[in-house]
Scaffold this active site. Structure first.
Site, PDB file in Angstrom:
ATOM      1  N   LYS A   1      30.855  25.642 -22.525  1.00 48.79           N
ATOM      2  CA  LYS A   1      30.320  25.645 -21.151  1.00 48.79           C
ATOM      3  C   LYS A   1      31.280  26.366 -20.205  1.00 48.79           C
ATOM      4  O   LYS A   1      30.859  27.144 -19.352  1.00 48.79           O
ATOM      5  CB  LYS A   1      30.087  24.214 -20.661  1.00 48.79           C
ATOM      6  CG  LYS A   1      28.917  23.515 -21.325  1.00 48.79           C
ATOM      7  CD  LYS A   1      28.811  22.074 -20.834  1.00 48.79           C
ATOM      8  CE  LYS A   1      27.674  21.334 -21.478  1.00 48.79           C
ATOM      9  NZ  LYS A   1      27.570  19.941 -21.006  1.00 48.79           N
TER      10      LYS A   1
ATOM     11  N   ALA B   1      32.427  19.356 -18.929  1.00 55.94           N
ATOM     12  CA  ALA B   1      32.494  18.199 -19.819  1.00 55.94           C
ATOM     13  C   ALA B   1      31.212  18.104 -20.622  1.00 55.94           C
ATOM     14  O   ALA B   1      30.159  18.590 -20.198  1.00 55.94           O
ATOM     15  CB  ALA B   1      32.701  16.919 -19.003  1.00 55.94           C
ATOM     16  N   ASP B   2      31.331  17.466 -21.775  1.00 53.65           N
ATOM     17  CA  ASP B   2      30.151  17.181 -22.576  1.00 53.65           C
ATOM     18  C   ASP B   2      30.368  15.849 -23.270  1.00 53.65           C
ATOM     19  O   ASP B   2      31.436  15.607 -23.839  1.00 53.65           O
ATOM     20  CB  ASP B   2      29.880  18.265 -23.612  1.00 53.65           C
ATOM     21  CG  ASP B   2      28.463  18.153 -24.138  1.00 53.65           C
ATOM     22  OD1 ASP B   2      27.559  18.723 -23.502  1.00 53.65           O
ATOM     23  OD2 ASP B   2      28.251  17.462 -25.155  1.00 53.65           O
ATOM     24  N   THR B   3      29.371  14.991 -23.192  1.00 51.58           N
ATOM     25  CA  THR B   3      29.451  13.659 -23.779  1.00 51.58           C
ATOM     26  C   THR B   3      28.471  13.559 -24.931  1.00 51.58           C
ATOM     27  O   THR B   3      27.307  13.951 -24.798  1.00 51.58           O
ATOM     28  CB  THR B   3      29.140  12.590 -22.715  1.00 51.58           C
ATOM     29  OG1 THR B   3      30.079  12.709 -21.649  1.00 51.58           O
ATOM     30  CG2 THR B   3      29.216  11.190 -23.309  1.00 51.58           C
TER      31      THR B   3
END
Length: 189
Positions: free
Chosen positions: A55, A72-74
């Site tokens: 990203k 961020a990525d969860t």
């Protein structure tokens, strides 16, 4: 934190916006559509870190001096299986049924990117769900429409309130941003 820098949150997540605001970090929001596919050989933390860095890479050419991009990525992992955002009611039902009565891990990968530096890290939290009834799962999906949430739930939503028995690690990580780690890394950035 260096307040002479401009911080950009590259996310539309209301939870991430709230957490950064509560941290006292002045920031702007800029969002680009980015493909969220990842190489199949990656597992758990690798997936979260890869997606956060991927990203951030979409902003690489736009970076100016004193600008820091935060992405961020969860992801939710049940054993080795990654549970991303559900595409429909049926998939959300399957995910929540799998999570019911079990523990799982939530990984959030974060990337801080400036013109001359990049830091990628992750945090992990173990979440324990009580047994959920089919009626509870249906009510939650119908009322809260968790189609933008990894694993089909938000810890801050109704299902988190009634279904999570305990967590080991950061609650804020489960919400989508390990703010304690972001703060620590920004101090060094």
């Amino acid at each position: 934190m260096n307040l002479t820098k401009t911080y950009i949150l590259a996310s539309n997540s209301p939870r991430r916006k709230e957490l950064l605001t509560n941290l006292g970090l002045p920031f702007e929001v800029r969002v680009k559509e980015v493909d969220e596919n990842y190489p199949p050989e990656l597992i758990r933390a690798e997936v979260a870190e890869y997606l956060a860095a991927h990203k951030a890479s979409a902003y690489q050419e736009d970076l100016q001096e004193n600008v820091v991009i935060i992405t961020a990525d969860t992801i939710v992992c049940l054993e080795e299986k990654v549970l991303n955002k559900p595409i429909d009611h049926a998939q959300a039902t399957r995910m929540l049924t799998m999570l019911s009565g079990r523990s799982h891990e939530v990984y959030t990968g974060v990337c801080l990117l400036s013109k001359d530096k990049s830091v990628v890290f992750h945090d992990v939290t173990t979440v324990y769900f009580r047994d959920l009834t089919r009626d509870e799962i249906d009510l939650y999906i119908n009322q809260y429409k968790p189609f933008d949430k990894a694993g089909s739930y938000g810890a801050q939503d109704w299902l988190g309130l009634v279904g999570i028995e305990r967590i080991e690690g950061s609650y804020f990580n489960v919400m989508g941003l390990p703010v304690h780690r972001v703060y620590e890394e920004l101090l060094k950035f």
